[in-house]
Design an enzyme around this catalytic site. Sequence first.
Site, PDB file in Angstrom:
ATOM      1  N   ILE A   1       0.866  -1.167   0.000  1.00 58.11           N
ATOM      2  CA  ILE A   1       0.000   0.000   0.000  1.00 58.11           C
ATOM      3  C   ILE A   1       0.907   1.222   0.000  1.00 58.11           C
ATOM      4  CG2 ILE A   1      -1.736   1.269   1.334  1.00 58.11           C
ATOM      5  CD1 ILE A   1      -2.612  -1.477   2.473  1.00 58.11           C
TER       6      ILE A   1
ATOM      7  N   ASN B   1       0.837   4.299   0.964  1.00 54.07           N
ATOM      8  CA  ASN B   1       1.044   5.181   2.108  1.00 54.07           C
ATOM      9  C   ASN B   1       1.617   4.464   3.333  1.00 54.07           C
ATOM     10  OD1 ASN B   1      -1.221   3.786   2.885  1.00 54.07           O
ATOM     11  ND2 ASN B   1      -2.452   5.577   3.372  1.00 54.07           N
ATOM     12  N   CYS B   2       1.995   3.206   3.196  1.00 58.07           N
ATOM     13  CA  CYS B   2       2.599   2.438   4.284  1.00 58.07           C
ATOM     14  C   CYS B   2       4.066   2.836   4.434  1.00 58.07           C
ATOM     15  CB  CYS B   2       2.482   0.951   3.982  1.00 58.07           C
ATOM     16  SG  CYS B   2       3.397  -0.112   5.111  1.00 58.07           S
ATOM     17  N   ASN B   3       4.480   3.182   5.637  1.00 56.20           N
ATOM     18  CA  ASN B   3       5.859   3.613   5.866  1.00 56.20           C
ATOM     19  C   ASN B   3       6.876   2.532   5.534  1.00 56.20           C
ATOM     20  OD1 ASN B   3       5.191   6.213   6.673  1.00 56.20           O
ATOM     21  ND2 ASN B   3       4.980   5.622   8.817  1.00 56.20           N
TER      22      ASN B   3
ATOM     23  N   LYS C   1       7.257   2.438   1.857  1.00 60.83           N
ATOM     24  CA  LYS C   1       8.041   3.597   1.423  1.00 60.83           C
ATOM     25  C   LYS C   1       9.529   3.351   1.629  1.00 60.83           C
ATOM     26  CE  LYS C   1       4.417   7.013   2.274  1.00 60.83           C
ATOM     27  NZ  LYS C   1       3.958   8.106   3.127  1.00 60.83           N
TER      28      LYS C   1
END
Length: 114
Positions: free
Chosen positions: A7, A9-11, A14
């Site tokens: 996903i 927006n998952c840190n 990223k």
Amino acid sequence: MLQVYGIKNCNTVKKAIDWLTENNKEFTFHDYKKEPATLEKLQEWEKEVSWEQLLNKKGTTWRKLTPEEQTAITDAESANAALLNNNSMIKRPVIESPKGILVGFDAEEYKTKL
């Protein structure tokens, strides 16, 4: 080419994408929000990693389950049903590489396996 599932927006995703980019690794990103995982994909991954590794018990999605729902996940079949119902419970990222499946972000593991 690597296939990265997660996903955006998952840190953790990223961090993994940053690492792959910095290390010049080509990849295709599959966003669970746009392209949900399928039973076939989960079963394919489970040939290399256990369903326990794929099930993210640290995330908010897991914590939102009732204790009864959590304890009902006892095997690959029940885990896959839960993961298909909510792809956010799949530990992220999952990376398909020629050397195998990687789950989560670990820079040292990436160095040796990618």
